[in-house]
Design an enzyme around this catalytic site. Sequence first.
Site, mmCIF file in Angstrom:
data_model
loop_
_atom_site.group_PDB
_atom_site.id
_atom_site.type_symbol
_atom_site.label_atom_id
_atom_site.label_comp_id
_atom_site.label_asym_id
_atom_site.label_seq_id
_atom_site.Cartn_x
_atom_site.Cartn_y
_atom_site.Cartn_z
ATOM 1 N N ASP A 1 -6.793 -5.011 2.371
ATOM 2 C CA ASP A 1 -7.431 -4.168 3.377
ATOM 3 C C ASP A 1 -8.735 -3.541 2.902
ATOM 4 O O ASP A 1 -9.632 -3.267 3.699
ATOM 5 C CB ASP A 1 -6.463 -3.070 3.828
ATOM 6 N N HIS A 2 -8.845 -3.310 1.606
ATOM 7 C CA HIS A 2 -10.017 -2.618 1.070
ATOM 8 C C HIS A 2 -10.037 -2.761 -0.442
ATOM 9 O O HIS A 2 -9.092 -3.279 -1.046
ATOM 10 C CB HIS A 2 -9.997 -1.132 1.449
ATOM 11 N N ASP B 1 -2.304 -4.333 -1.074
ATOM 12 C CA ASP B 1 -3.144 -3.182 -0.719
ATOM 13 C C ASP B 1 -4.107 -2.823 -1.861
ATOM 14 O O ASP B 1 -3.707 -2.722 -3.019
ATOM 15 C CB ASP B 1 -2.236 -1.985 -0.413
ATOM 16 N N ASN C 1 -6.097 7.149 8.558
ATOM 17 C CA ASN C 1 -4.703 7.280 8.130
ATOM 18 C C ASN C 1 -4.062 8.547 8.680
ATOM 19 O O ASN C 1 -2.842 8.649 8.768
ATOM 20 C CB ASN C 1 -4.617 7.289 6.606
ATOM 21 N N TYR D 1 9.723 0.652 7.276
ATOM 22 C CA TYR D 1 8.953 0.914 6.063
ATOM 23 C C TYR D 1 9.696 1.830 5.101
ATOM 24 O O TYR D 1 10.204 2.883 5.474
ATOM 25 C CB TYR D 1 7.592 1.532 6.388
ATOM 26 N N HIS E 1 -10.924 5.046 -1.851
ATOM 27 C CA HIS E 1 -11.547 4.125 -0.900
ATOM 28 C C HIS E 1 -11.684 4.854 0.417
ATOM 29 O O HIS E 1 -11.195 5.980 0.571
ATOM 30 C CB HIS E 1 -10.695 2.864 -0.743
ATOM 31 N N ASP F 1 -3.152 -0.777 -4.968
ATOM 32 C CA ASP F 1 -3.741 0.449 -4.427
ATOM 33 C C ASP F 1 -3.222 1.703 -5.129
ATOM 34 O O ASP F 1 -4.016 2.563 -5.547
ATOM 35 C CB ASP F 1 -3.449 0.541 -2.924
ATOM 36 N N THR G 1 -6.317 2.188 4.767
ATOM 37 C CA THR G 1 -5.211 1.234 4.867
ATOM 38 C C THR G 1 -4.786 0.930 6.298
ATOM 39 O O THR G 1 -4.798 -0.233 6.726
ATOM 40 C CB THR G 1 -4.007 1.754 4.062
#
EC number: 3.6.1.29
Length: 453
Positions: free
Chosen positions: A237-238, A34, A91, A154, A336, A189, A70
Site C-alpha cells: 500500500d505504501h 503492508d 485511517n 481481522y 508514511h 510496516d 493503509t
Amino acid sequence: MKLLVILLFSGLITGFRSDSSSSLPPKLLLVSFDGFRADYLKNYEFPHLQNFIKEGVLVEHVKNVFITKTFPNHYSIVTGLYEESHGIVANSMYDAVTKKHFSDSNDKDPFWWNEAVPIWVTNQLQENRSSAAAMWPGTDVPIHDTISSYFMNYNSSVSFEERLNNITMWLNNSNPPVTFATLYWEEPDASGHKYGPEDKENMSRVLKKIDDLIGDLVQRLKMLGLWENLNVIITSDHGMTQCSQDRLINLDSCIDHSYYTLIDLSPVAAILPKINRTEVYNKLKNCSPHMNVYLKEDIPNRFYYQHNDRIQPIILVADEGWTIVLNESSQKLGDHGYDNSLPSMHPFLAAHGPAFHKGYKHSTINIVDIYPMMCHILGLKPHPNNGTFGHTKCLLVDQWCINLPEAIAIVIGSLLVLTMLTCLIIIMQNRLSVPRPFSRLQLQEDDDDPLIG
C-alpha cells in the site's frame, strides 16, 4: 514486410492461446505486505521473491494515492478510485452529518465503505463464482449488503501461516469456486515504524522473514497444484521514511487545542475548527516551515483530495521525515502518509501466472491501475474508476503492447527493411532488363561512294 508477417503471426498465436485457455475459469490471488517500500528490493536480499519475479513481472514503482496510508490505499487497489471518490480518506475519519467516527478499531460500519464497490463484491455477485479474504481491509464488512463467501475477521494476532492455510484451502476446494482471493500481512510496516527503514540490521532480519513467507506461499501453491493456473499479485500500500526526535512539529506551541478537534494526526493532520476557520488557519500556517497548511479548497489538485465531506476543512501536511505531535515526543522512527510523489512512499508490484509475461520489468504504474487490470484478468466489467488499463497492458500476455524505445526501434527497423527492399528491387530490375539487339548501320545506295576522293 517480414516484420508485418511476424506481428500478425504473433497476434494469431496469442489469440489462439487466449481462446484455448478460456474454458478454464481465471483465478487471482492478491497479496499485500503492508509498508513494503519499493527500494527494499534493491537494498536487501530476497531470493524467494526474486525467483518469483524471474518467472513473472515486476513493476519497480507503484505511485500510490494521497494520503499514503493503509486503509485508503488498500481500498484504492481494489476499487481503482482516488480517496476522494471511494470515501476512505484516512485511517481515522469523522463524518459531520452522521457524527460517526472511523478508526482501525472501529471500521465495521458499511456506511464508510459503500461509496465504492470493491472487486471482491463484483466477483462474488457473478454466477458460479465466489471470493475469499484473509484480513484485507474491508473484507469483513458487508459492503452493499454483500460479503465474501469465505473471510476472516481481522485479528492481528493470527499468524501468516493460518491466513495462508485458509486462503489456499478455499482456493483449492470450494463450491462455487473461489476465483478471487486476498491475503494481507502487517509486516514490514509494523517494524518499519518501530525501527525506521534505515536500520539495516533490524530491517534485514524483518525482510528476510517476509521473503521466507513468500517462499512458503509459493511452495504451498505448488504442493496443492495451484501454481501453474493461479495468477498471483504481490504488492503493498505504501513505503516508509525515516523519522527522528529532532524533527517534530508541536501543534500545541502554535495554537490552543481548545480551538479545534484533531481527527487524524501525522504526517497528515485533519483539523476540524471549533472557532472561526480562518482564525485557526492563520494560527497554523506559520507554525512550522516544515509543514504545509491547506484550506480544503486549496489542497493541490494533484492529490485528488478535495471532493469528499470526510475531508476536513483544514489539512496539515508535514515534510518528509517530519512528525506532527501534540506537546509530546514521538516513538516512531519510521512513518508514511506523506506526499505521494515521494519515492520513499511508493510500493512495488510483482506478479506471476498464466495472465502475465515472464521475466518482464516495467518502471511504474499508478496504484489505481491495478483494479482495471485485475478486472480484465477475471473477465469482470469494471465499475467506473480512475485507473488506466493501458498502463498495465505490457504486463499481460494477451495484450499487444509497445513502449517508446520499442516503437523507435520498429520504425527504424521498418525504414531499413523498406530501404533494402527498394534497393533489391532496383538491382533486380536492372539485371532483368533486356538489352537492345545489335544491328549494322544500313547505308543507302548512293552512299557507296567514298567520302574522300
